[in-house]
Enzyme design. Structure first.
Site, mmCIF file in Angstrom:
data_model
loop_
_atom_site.group_PDB
_atom_site.id
_atom_site.type_symbol
_atom_site.label_atom_id
_atom_site.label_comp_id
_atom_site.label_asym_id
_atom_site.label_seq_id
_atom_site.Cartn_x
_atom_site.Cartn_y
_atom_site.Cartn_z
ATOM 1 C CG ASP A 187 -35.398 46.597 -51.418
ATOM 2 O OD1 ASP A 187 -34.569 46.535 -52.328
ATOM 3 O OD2 ASP A 187 -35.809 47.674 -50.939
ATOM 4 C CD GLU B 45 -35.112 51.341 -56.378
ATOM 5 O OE1 GLU B 45 -35.137 52.059 -55.386
ATOM 6 O OE2 GLU B 45 -35.745 50.257 -56.441
HETATM 7 C C1 GLC Z 1 -35.386 50.645 -52.560
HETATM 8 C C2 GLC Z 1 -34.095 49.951 -52.952
HETATM 9 C C3 GLC Z 1 -33.144 49.719 -51.806
HETATM 10 C C4 GLC Z 1 -33.309 50.808 -50.765
HETATM 11 C C5 GLC Z 1 -34.709 50.685 -50.186
HETATM 12 C C6 GLC Z 1 -34.999 51.777 -49.149
HETATM 13 O O1 GLC Z 1 -36.469 50.118 -53.283
HETATM 14 O O2 GLC Z 1 -34.219 48.730 -53.667
HETATM 15 O O3 GLC Z 1 -31.815 49.688 -52.341
HETATM 16 O O4 GLC Z 1 -32.340 50.655 -49.730
HETATM 17 O O5 GLC Z 1 -35.713 50.710 -51.179
HETATM 18 O O6 GLC Z 1 -35.041 53.031 -49.759
#
Ligand code: GLC
Length: 675
Positions: A325, A522
């Site tokens: 991530d 988030e």
């Molecule tokens: C974010 C998220 C993830 C997402 C990634 C790219 O922090 O946790 O779900 O796909 O970054 O944007």
């Protein structure tokens, strides 16, 4: 051009031995996942020996620098097409709120033009067999980043619909939309089985029911990927492995405390569904895991070799690739965003290092040459990445603009399907005094901050990461809930006052109050202790709007636009009817479709939604909305009234609690009550 770094065959042999020893140690450790625990999943995308031979041939011709470049994913805001060429980058991404040339209203043609440039650059690297670059995006409720795209209800509303076929249709629609912008990889489906809805990502969870999540994950994957035989197919990502929705207190990126059985049976359900349907990539969770059966703290998932290399790859049999991530590797002990042998050795194959990608490449090459990372691990990662690209048709020689959906506005929109999804997602919690359905000619007063606010309807991951900074003008092909009400009732019959002041509610046949949460994503959406989940604690303006219109004679119908269940006893007591609309997206008319009767007084459509999560009756609920000492929730998962089947909701007690402690989730609760 970075120095090419060749490696002698002797070194290769030594590295292969080291990797084999590592793999043996993981297996011998027998930890954590006894083979019997993790199910072996047969993917719908079968191993193809001819394809594997092509993979071997491509990888064999690559230098270490080319391999590590292929394992690196950069942000489009920090890597040009020429960077892709010079550093052999395997993938790019646009994070939430990142658009071509930073243009929020970029047209599909702009996206496609940039995708073509990245693609052509990836074919100009000088590799013996050029490897096309991937572009990943968070199209998590339709193609949310793109101006003019249809936005579907977020996952929590789709969970209320209980309609797996609908999920597959939405995924197929999303794939077309993504291809319309030249993109080939979607960071969806998210498959958390959220436990404590203080979590800022609760709306990304379909349900607290693992069986529903498993079925939905399979259907979503099938809809998005198909068999990679169609221009409308895109690569799926099951995320975030594993236990992202189970953290204590719902803390985003926190610690999931659960026994292994629960981790597998509850939090693993979506993976088994998606992987069986052929999902080709898995994204790792920021969160950590403590095994409450053994007391062992296994640390952050991004460094967990036993679960990534061991359980997911070896035991479950996942042969696609694992992606980290956003800068998650920087959270591991001894690591930074640009350097983390532990994450490579744990089994992650592609590294989402949006800004520090150049340093990451250099550092990782150095760590391989220093013996901290085995060449065999690098080869395994690149093999998986190339395998997925071959399976997904990236080597078919056609640049993104040659896809039949490329640049097509109509492929970005699917308003009829999205409106149908909104209708199916609505949950009726209360309907006293026959407040609903509304007579079509009724004189209506509409109040509430979310009545004419498409950004509030859309929530996070909409044009911008958190869904903030948007106005109705940013959503040209969308309808607010107010627009829907006006369309059915007639403009002349509808008066709107956002805060309910300056109007006399008594003069109307009915009042509709559209209230709720403002957008978040988030961690910004977390409700950390000692805060409560009482809606009014964060949004007093909604109570004020209801107080301005309630108990004046006409029935009050409250529509809650929210990413999760909340403590709303005070608002329920002021409402004759109460509808949960979740985060419906661009199609506000889907709400009015169900609120009104036809001329003869019969409802045009009945409600069909049922709660995907239990609904709290206290301000400080535990996981699954349990009250103090495990008291039951106000409404159980599965609750949802119908016009044809009502229930009386009495005046509810008001919980005075203003502060909450940190609630430990009950462990060993792997068995799940039926609905
Ligand atoms: C974010 C998220 C993830 C997402 C990634 C790219 O922090 O946790 O779900 O796909 O970054 O944007």
């Amino acid at each position: 051009m970075p120095a090419r770094t060749g490696v002698s065959s002797l070194d290769m042999q030594a590295c292969r031995i080291r990797f084999a020893l590592f793999a043996l140690l993981v297996a011998m450790a027998g930890w954590p996942a006894r083979a019997a625990d993790w199910p072996r999943i047969d993917s719908a995308i079968r191993r193809d020996e001819a394809l594997e031979a092509r993979v071997r041939g491509i990888v064999a011709g690559m230098t270490l620098a080319q391999k590590v470049g292929q394992m690196t994913q950069a942000g489009i805001q920090a890597a040009s097409p020429d960077d892709v060429r010079r550093y052999f980058l395997g993938a790019v991404l646009n994070g939430g709120g990142s658009w071509p040339d930073g243009a929020k209203h970029a047209a599909p043609a702009d996206w496609v033009a940039l995708a073509d440039r990245y693609y052509e650059a990836s074919l100009a690297t000088g590799l013996a067999v050029p490897i096309p670059v991937l572009w990943g995006t968070d199209a998590v409720h339709g193609h949310g980043n793109v101006h003019g795209a249809t936005l579907f209800p977020h996952n929590i509303g789709l969970g209320a619909a209980r309609d797996p076929a609908l999920i597959e249709r939405i995924a197929a629609s999303t794939a077309r939309a993504v291809r319309a912008t030249g993109i080939d990889w979607v960071f969806a489906p998210a498959v958390p089985v959220a436990q404590d809805l203080r979590w800022g990502r609760s709306y990304e969870s379909w349900s607290q029911d693992p069986a529903l999540v498993r079925e939905y994950a399979a259907r979503y994957t099938r809809g998005l990927q198909g068999r990679f035989a169609d221009d409308a197919n895109a690569i799926a990502t099951v995320k975030h492995f594993i236990g992202d929705g189970g953290t204590t207190g719902g803390q985003d990126q926190g610690v999931t405390r659960a026994p292994l059985d629960e981790l597998i049976e509850v939090h693993g359900a979506g993976y088994f569904g998606a992987l069986a349907a052929g999902a080709q990539t898995v994204m790792v969770s920021y969160s950590s895991w403590v095994d409450t059966a053994t007391g062992i703290d296994h640390g952050r998932m991004h460094g967990n070799a036993a679960l990534l290399a061991g359980a997911l790859k070896q035991q479950v049999g996942f042969d696609g690739f694992i992606v980290s991530d956003w800068n998650a590797i920087g959270q591991l002990p001894g690591c930074s965003n640009a350097r983390c042998a532990a994450a490579v050795n744990a089994g992650i194959d592609l590294f989402m290092v949006p800004e520090d990608w150049k340093a990451f490449i250099a550092n990782t090459i150095a760590q391989v040459l220093a013996g901290e990372i085995a060449h065999a691990r690098i080869d395994d990662a690149v093999t998986r990445i190339v395998r997925v690209k071959l399976r997904a048709g990236l080597f078919d020689g056609r640049k993104p603009s040659l896809n039949r959906y490329a640049g097509r506005i109509d492929a970005l929109q699917d308003r009829t399907l999205a409106r149908e999804a909104v209708r199916e997602s609505l949950v009726l919690l209360k309907n006293e005094r026959s407040a609903l359905p509304l007579a079509p000619g009724a004189k209506l007063l509409v109040v509430g901050k979310s009545a004419d606010n498409i950004a509030n309807q859309a929530g996070g991951w909409s044009l911008t990461w958190h869904g903030t900074g948007n106005s109705n003008a940013d959503f040209p092909h969308a309808d607010s809930i107010l627009a829907g009400i006006r369309a059915v009732a007639g403009e002349a019959n509808v008066t709107f006052s956002a805060d309910g002041t300056g109007v006399d509610a008594a003069r109307y046949d009915a009042v509709i109050a559209v209230i709720g949460e403002t957008p978040y994503a988030e961690t910004s959406g977390d409700l950390p202790a000692p805060g409560t989940v009482r809606h009014t604690d964060r949004y007093p303006e909604d109570l004020a709007a209801l107080q301005a219109v309630a108990e004046k004679g006409p029935p009050v119908i409250t529509v809650l636009v929210s990413g999760r269940p909340l403590y709303v006893n005070d608002l329920l007591n002021l409402s004759d009817a109460f509808v949960v609309a979740w985060l419906p997206g661009t199609e506000g008319k889907g709400v009015s479709d169900v609120l009104f009767a036809a001329a003869g007084g019969r409802p045009v459509r009945d409600f069909r939604g049922r709660l995907p999560f239990a609904w709290p009756g206290v301000a400080c609920p535990g996981p699954r909305a349990s009250g103090p000492n495990g008291a039951p929730p106000l409404f159980p998962r599965g609750y949802g009234l119908r016009y044809a089947k009502g229930a009386t909701v009495p005046r509810l007690p008001l919980d005075p609690a203003r502060r909450c402690g940190l609630v430990q989730p009950p462990t060993g609760s792997a068995s799940w009550p039926s609905e």
